[in-house]
Design a protein around this motif. Structure first.
Motif, PDB file in Angstrom:
ATOM      1  N   GLU A  25      -5.142  -4.356   6.901  1.00  0.00           N
ATOM      2  CA  GLU A  25      -6.147  -3.067   7.140  1.00  0.00           C
ATOM      3  C   GLU A  25      -5.511  -1.749   6.458  1.00  0.00           C
ATOM      4  O   GLU A  25      -6.044  -0.718   6.122  1.00  0.00           O
TER       5      GLU A  25
ATOM      6  N   ARG B 196      -4.374  -1.407   3.863  1.00  0.00           N
ATOM      7  CA  ARG B 196      -4.746  -1.456   2.506  1.00  0.00           C
ATOM      8  C   ARG B 196      -5.967  -0.584   2.423  1.00  0.00           C
ATOM      9  O   ARG B 196      -6.178  -0.154   0.987  1.00  0.00           O
ATOM     10  N   ILE B 197      -6.710  -0.525   3.410  1.00  0.00           N
ATOM     11  CA  ILE B 197      -8.090  -0.241   3.152  1.00  0.00           C
ATOM     12  C   ILE B 197      -8.194   1.224   2.714  1.00  0.00           C
ATOM     13  O   ILE B 197      -9.191   1.314   1.447  1.00  0.00           O
TER      14      ILE B 197
ATOM     15  N   VAL C 260      -7.543   0.981  -1.057  1.00  0.00           N
ATOM     16  CA  VAL C 260      -8.885   0.413  -1.805  1.00  0.00           C
ATOM     17  C   VAL C 260     -10.054   1.478  -1.815  1.00  0.00           C
ATOM     18  O   VAL C 260     -10.624   1.444  -2.804  1.00  0.00           O
ATOM     19  N   HIS C 261     -10.435   2.145  -0.839  1.00  0.00           N
ATOM     20  CA  HIS C 261     -11.095   3.120  -0.843  1.00  0.00           C
ATOM     21  C   HIS C 261     -11.153   4.017  -1.952  1.00  0.00           C
ATOM     22  O   HIS C 261     -11.982   4.250  -2.664  1.00  0.00           O
TER      23      HIS C 261
ATOM     24  N   LYS D  45      -9.478   3.713  -4.653  1.00  0.00           N
ATOM     25  CA  LYS D  45      -9.710   3.022  -5.974  1.00  0.00           C
ATOM     26  C   LYS D  45     -10.966   2.934  -6.225  1.00  0.00           C
ATOM     27  O   LYS D  45     -11.431   3.146  -7.537  1.00  0.00           O
ATOM     28  N   ILE D  46     -11.798   2.379  -5.350  1.00  0.00           N
ATOM     29  CA  ILE D  46     -13.038   2.426  -5.314  1.00  0.00           C
ATOM     30  C   ILE D  46     -13.814   3.713  -5.851  1.00  0.00           C
ATOM     31  O   ILE D  46     -14.610   3.625  -6.918  1.00  0.00           O
ATOM     32  N   MET D  47     -13.703   4.806  -5.066  1.00  0.00           N
ATOM     33  CA  MET D  47     -14.413   5.975  -5.445  1.00  0.00           C
ATOM     34  C   MET D  47     -13.970   6.394  -6.956  1.00  0.00           C
ATOM     35  O   MET D  47     -14.655   6.993  -7.554  1.00  0.00           O
TER      36      MET D  47
ATOM     37  N   SER E 147     -15.131  14.765   0.799  1.00  0.00           N
ATOM     38  CA  SER E 147     -14.757  13.496   0.397  1.00  0.00           C
ATOM     39  C   SER E 147     -13.551  12.889   1.137  1.00  0.00           C
ATOM     40  O   SER E 147     -12.533  13.570   1.089  1.00  0.00           O
ATOM     41  N   PRO E 148     -13.866  11.809   1.947  1.00  0.00           N
ATOM     42  CA  PRO E 148     -12.533  11.229   2.689  1.00  0.00           C
ATOM     43  C   PRO E 148     -11.325  10.698   1.722  1.00  0.00           C
ATOM     44  O   PRO E 148     -10.320  10.778   1.947  1.00  0.00           O
ATOM     45  N   ALA E 149     -11.762  10.254   0.569  1.00  0.00           N
ATOM     46  CA  ALA E 149     -10.887   9.672  -0.342  1.00  0.00           C
ATOM     47  C   ALA E 149      -9.893  11.009  -0.767  1.00  0.00           C
ATOM     48  O   ALA E 149      -8.866  10.703  -0.941  1.00  0.00           O
TER      49      ALA E 149
ATOM     50  N   ASN F  46     -12.828  11.314  10.718  1.00  0.00           N
ATOM     51  CA  ASN F  46     -12.825   9.941  10.120  1.00  0.00           C
ATOM     52  C   ASN F  46     -11.791   8.962  10.625  1.00  0.00           C
ATOM     53  O   ASN F  46     -10.620   9.299  10.649  1.00  0.00           O
TER      54      ASN F  46
ATOM     55  N   MET G  34     -10.477   6.217   9.638  1.00  0.00           N
ATOM     56  CA  MET G  34      -9.394   5.767   8.924  1.00  0.00           C
ATOM     57  C   MET G  34      -8.244   6.869   8.656  1.00  0.00           C
ATOM     58  O   MET G  34      -7.463   6.564   8.621  1.00  0.00           O
TER      59      MET G  34
END
Lengths: 186, 310
Positions: free
Chosen positions: B60, B62-63, B66-67, B69-71, B257-259, B289, B291
């Motif tokens: 977890e 890594r999430i 990953v988030h 990277k997705i954004m 943005s959380p990212a 947030n 995370m």
């Protein structure tokens, strides 16, 4: 703000709403992808592709099914594609070559004992199933989806789902035979 | 019970989920049907085997990565799509009008009734040596900046812009004057595609004060999340000074943005100074947030202690 409103905002191009969608579903998507490819690194790559696809196509989501089942379907299809791209087929045995499964079970060197790492064997057996059979099998036995749900998600007929499931079961029955006593010793 | 019913139940339900009365009916049917009996055996064996299968374990931690990277991928997609929108697209009827006018002009010239006006000067190439960049930039009147060509090997680039006349500027990314134009484009240009290209080009520039200021402005003010994210990454190449630290802290407190907030926290985490740690914790006080809260706890919280300033 409820989910429908968030989706509508994302459809209208609101990036904050889209990021909220990503945050809500990213873990579930990674988990679903991991069930298919059984590897977190691959699952992460698939997850990125999934959300790019969701972004591209969110305008076409019509609220006819649940949003997650829509995303889940994209995930499964992406996982298929990813498997193909990674040339997983090198490890998969074509459906025309089913005899190989029986050969594994009958092979003297595949005589499993109590000490054999059953989990590793089962894991590798699942990886060796042709991808459609493996996916249907995992959706049914790991994610406990019903035949109808699998058919809808994979966009194939219920009869086809059953066919894949029967074939996977048949192969697994042969391969699991040596473990029968171990599995039912309790 | 018929084979079809038995098959449907066995294919759709886990054995433990089948009610007892149905199980009895299946048992009776199995005594007379080899095929369904086999199906039952398979199901039993496979269900037991699947219970033994190790769960795939998700790391977890890594999430958040990953988030981010997705954004990042999604923002690239946004710009890819915006690049395909042709701002100069004209309606089909326009060409009808143009054709008609052109035909009228040709006829006019042929008949000798048309007196051509003074020819419009061609767009001059303005080489870097002769361009007065300060003059160009001082009134903030340079607009519609486009980065036309970039040679990734040599850093040579061609920029067009308009002020009173159209301009074409050529130069190299290492040239401070070109860096000023890119910085100007990042802060002033209306087109997010241009701003993104500017910030990408500036990622290798780590010495210019103008670029640093432009990146800070972009991180704090750009309306486009993708541009802000790239600017944040470009800024992370600079050694941290008070302006840059404040910019990161501002992102942690205020960016929607959380990212981006995660990236800003991760950049400041590299600085092990207690003052930075305290500033990050203060800036994240209102963080909702989960995370991000987890990241902060994992990194800053002492075991068994609440997350607080030292």
């Amino acid at each position: 703000m409820n989910e429908i409103e968030i989706i509508r905002r994302a459809q209208a191009g609101d990036m904050a709403a889209f990021e909220q969608i990503v945050q809500t579903y990213e873990k579930r998507v990674i988990m679903a992808a991991m069930q298919v490819c059984r590897n977190q690194q691959d699952a992460e790559d698939i997850t990125q592709d999934v959300f790019v696809s969701v972004y591209r196509n969110i305008g076409s989501f019509r609220f006819e099914a649940s949003f997650y089942s829509w995303i889940y379907r994209i995930t499964i299809n992406m996982a298929f594609n990813h498997s193909r791209q990674k040339k997983y087929h090198e490890f998969l045995i074509s459906e025309d070559n089913d005899d190989h499964y029986y050969a594994i079970a009958e092979d003297e060197t595949t005589e499993f004992s109590e000490n054999t790492d059953f989990q590793a064997v089962l894991d590798s057996v699942l990886k060796k199933l042709p991808e459609k059979q493996r996916t249907v099998f995992i959706m049914r036995y790991n994610q406990h989806l019903k035949i109808k749900e699998i058919a809808v998600i994979l966009n194939i007929g219920e009869g086809t789902v059953k066919k894949y499931l029967f074939r996977a079961q048949e192969k697994l029955r042969v391969l699991l035979k040596p473990f029968k006593n171990q599995l039912f010793k309790d | 019970m018929k084979c079809k019913q038995c098959e449907d139940i066995l294919l759709n339900y886990n054995l433990e989920d089948i009610p007892e009365n149905i199980k009895k009916q299946i048992d009776q049917h199995r005594n007379t049907c080899i095929r369904c009996s086999q199906l039952w055996e398979d199901n039993l064996l496979i269900t037991r085997a699947m219970q033994e299968l190790p769960d795939v374990k998700l790391d977890e931690e890594r999430i958040p990565f990953v988030h981010a990277k997705i954004m990042d991928r999604v923002h690239q997609e946004v710009f890819r799509q915006s690049a395909h929108i042709n701002p100069y697209r004209v309606p089909a009827r326009f060409w009808q009008t143009v054709t008609t006018v052109a035909a009228a002009l040709v006829i006019g010239i042929v008949l000798g009734n048309f007196v051509p006006g003074k020819p419009k000067p061609t767009t001059p190439d303005l080489p870097i040596a002769s361009a007065n960049f300060d003059e160009l930039l001082k009134d903030n009147t340079l607009n519609d900046i486009r980065i036309r060509e970039v040679n990734q090997t040599t850093g040579e680039l061609v920029i067009t812009a308009s002020r009173i006349n159209d301009l074409t500027l050529t130069g190299n990314i290492t040239d401070p004057e070109i860096q000023k134009v890119l910085a100007y484009a990042l802060v002033r240009d209306q087109n997010p595609g241009t701003r993104l290209r500017s910030v990408k080009l500036m990622e290798g520039v780590t010495t210019s004060k103008a670029v640093q200021q432009a990146l800070i402005t972009s991180v704090l003010q750009d309306e486009n999340q993708g541009v802000r994210q790239r600017a944040l990454r470009a800024l992370s190449q600079y050694s941290i000074n008070s302006d840059i630290r404040n910019a990161y802290l501002n992102v942690i407190s205020n960016d929607p943005s959380p990212a981006l907030r995660i990236e800003a926290i991760q950049i400041l985490m590299r600085d092990e100074d207690a003052a930075t740690r305290n500033a990050v914790i203060s800036a994240s006080e209102d963080e909702t947030n989960e995370m991000i809260q987890d990241i902060l706890k994992r990194y800053y919280q002492e075991p068994g202690q609440p997350l607080e300033k030292q």
